[in-house]
Design an enzyme around this catalytic site. Sequence first.
Site, PDB file in Angstrom:
ATOM      1  N   VAL A   1       0.849  -1.196   0.000  1.00  0.00           N
ATOM      2  CA  VAL A   1       0.000   0.000   0.000  1.00  0.00           C
ATOM      3  C   VAL A   1       0.881   1.241   0.000  1.00  0.00           C
ATOM      4  O   VAL A   1       0.443   2.327   0.364  1.00  0.00           O
ATOM      5  CB  VAL A   1      -0.969   0.021   1.206  1.00  0.00           C
ATOM      6  N   ALA A   2       2.138   1.080  -0.400  1.00  0.00           N
ATOM      7  CA  ALA A   2       3.102   2.192  -0.431  1.00  0.00           C
ATOM      8  C   ALA A   2       3.095   2.826  -1.811  1.00  0.00           C
ATOM      9  O   ALA A   2       2.235   3.660  -2.124  1.00  0.00           O
ATOM     10  CB  ALA A   2       4.492   1.676  -0.048  1.00  0.00           C
ATOM     11  N   ARG A   3       4.020   2.449  -2.655  1.00  0.00           N
ATOM     12  CA  ARG A   3       4.094   2.836  -4.056  1.00  0.00           C
ATOM     13  C   ARG A   3       4.544   1.606  -4.835  1.00  0.00           C
ATOM     14  O   ARG A   3       5.297   0.774  -4.327  1.00  0.00           O
ATOM     15  CB  ARG A   3       5.086   3.991  -4.274  1.00  0.00           C
TER      16      ARG A   3
ATOM     17  N   ASP B   1      -2.289  -2.670  -3.979  1.00  0.00           N
ATOM     18  CA  ASP B   1      -3.136  -1.511  -4.264  1.00  0.00           C
ATOM     19  C   ASP B   1      -2.414  -0.492  -5.121  1.00  0.00           C
ATOM     20  O   ASP B   1      -3.023   0.465  -5.597  1.00  0.00           O
ATOM     21  CB  ASP B   1      -3.584  -0.859  -2.950  1.00  0.00           C
TER      22      ASP B   1
ATOM     23  N   GLU C   1       0.097   2.990 -13.470  1.00  0.00           N
ATOM     24  CA  GLU C   1      -1.316   3.083 -13.104  1.00  0.00           C
ATOM     25  C   GLU C   1      -2.058   3.959 -14.108  1.00  0.00           C
ATOM     26  O   GLU C   1      -1.545   5.000 -14.506  1.00  0.00           O
ATOM     27  CB  GLU C   1      -1.459   3.657 -11.692  1.00  0.00           C
TER      28      GLU C   1
ATOM     29  N   HIS D   1      -5.737   1.241  -6.460  1.00  0.00           N
ATOM     30  CA  HIS D   1      -5.189   2.366  -5.696  1.00  0.00           C
ATOM     31  C   HIS D   1      -6.302   3.137  -4.977  1.00  0.00           C
ATOM     32  O   HIS D   1      -6.446   4.356  -5.129  1.00  0.00           O
ATOM     33  CB  HIS D   1      -4.400   3.309  -6.606  1.00  0.00           C
TER      34      HIS D   1
END
Length: 323
Positions: free
Chosen positions: A237-239, A263, A268, A287
């Site tokens: 859930v960071a990058r 996520d 993206e 995301h």
Amino acid sequence: MTDSDAPDPTLLFCHTVGPDRGADLRERLIDRGLPGDRVVAAATPAETDAHVADADGLVLGRLPDGLLDRADSLRWVQALSSGTDYLPLEDLRDRGVALANSAGVHAEPIGEQVLGYMLSFERDLHALARQQAERRWERREGGELRGKTVGVVGVGAIGTRVAELATAFGMDVWGVKRDLDTMPAAVDEARTPEDLHEVCLAADYLVLACPLTDETEGLIGGDELRLLGGDGVLVNVARGEVCDQDALVGALRSHLIRGAALDVFETEPLPADSRLWGLSNTIVTPHMAGSTPHKQERWADILATNYRAIADGDGSGLRNRVL
């Protein structure tokens, strides 16, 4: 003119915030006592351009090209995200512009979503959902989170909330953070980044909640995934760039690790031809872990605090100051 005679700062919501969101936040700030004639919500690029030269503070979604060059009075930039890797940090520093983020706004929803990911893998809910779609009755043996180990890489606001929720479920929490003196009480085992391999080896679930920096880009690669092993699940859930996505796809396809809940991604939206879509041991979400109906209220609290700090000439009073 004394400081008390100085005009109130002008705060500009850039059009990239979105017209509805900017207008809503403006009203919330006025309700908190900020002067309405000094808070501007731009709906279009032209409106941003018309006000940016006089703006003391700028609230951003993304930063339009060349905008800083036209911001002659700028003292403070407020990001509505926790991450600020998309902003020109060196340029802001050189200009003497303070930068604050929105750390903490998304901690609760992201923490809950991480818990949901872990529960899904522990109880095989993602596989059962596919069985339901196929009208197929097949019993599965579920596990328990209690007694499992979660490694949290990056124990800021989000990582702290993950640790608290994991603790409530009886998990053993290992936290990775540079400053061990500020490690929260919910962490059972505190480790520095130099101990990452030890954490990977111990973890049943490895949660990435760190910012994207030069040091964290590609932090998780083939070596770390091998240490996580066949019983381990990666949660990001960071990058996307914190994990080597090609190495991750390979580890998932060969079942080198048990699975992944993702996520965030290197590109993206995730391209339709990405191999991640079709992997049965992978949960893909768009995301959205930080989404919550309460973010406007939380953003407004941060903005009101920081506006008053700028008005008082006290940059040290900025909440969530990054620069």
